[in-house]
Design an enzyme around this catalytic site. Structure first.
Site, mmCIF file in Angstrom:
data_model
loop_
_atom_site.group_PDB
_atom_site.id
_atom_site.type_symbol
_atom_site.label_atom_id
_atom_site.label_comp_id
_atom_site.label_asym_id
_atom_site.label_seq_id
_atom_site.Cartn_x
_atom_site.Cartn_y
_atom_site.Cartn_z
ATOM 1 N N GLU A 88 0.863 -1.184 0.000
ATOM 2 C CA GLU A 88 0.000 0.000 0.000
ATOM 3 C C GLU A 88 0.890 1.222 0.000
ATOM 4 O OE1 GLU A 88 -1.084 0.597 4.652
ATOM 5 O OE2 GLU A 88 -2.162 -0.964 3.570
ATOM 6 N N TYR B 182 6.459 1.769 -8.497
ATOM 7 C CA TYR B 182 5.705 0.524 -8.420
ATOM 8 C C TYR B 182 5.053 0.183 -9.761
ATOM 9 C CZ TYR B 182 6.344 1.144 -3.392
ATOM 10 O OH TYR B 182 6.882 1.320 -2.151
#
Length: 85
Positions: A41, A53
């Site tokens: 997260e 990411y």
């Protein structure tokens, strides 16, 4: 499944690829340990981490509204991301 709790790079060392290498090393270690998927997260405002990411194959799975508190006392969403190993 495996998860990443935190990746951080000293501000003076940012922008040199250390975060990417840490992430890649961690993903390889997870894969070698038998994990098939990685979950993480990230703060919705963390554009640098989001770009990293996404460039490493993570996809957006969902959102936790108001998950993080900010210095000003407001709330910020957490973006839930994952990728296959």
């Amino acid at each position: 499944q495996g998860g990443i709790n935190n990746i951080a790079v000293e501000p003076a060392c940012q922008g040199r690829g250390f975060g990417r290498r840490l992430l890649q090393h961690t993903l390889a270690a997870m894969r070698e340990a038998g994990a098939s998927r990685c979950l993480l997260e990230v703060r919705a405002s963390n554009n640098v981490a989001l770009a990293l990411y996404e460039s490493e194959g993570f996809i957006l799975d969902g959102r936790r509204p108001g998950y993080y508190s900010t210095r000003s006392g407001e709330r910020e969403d957490a973006l839930l991301m994952s990728r296959q190993l």
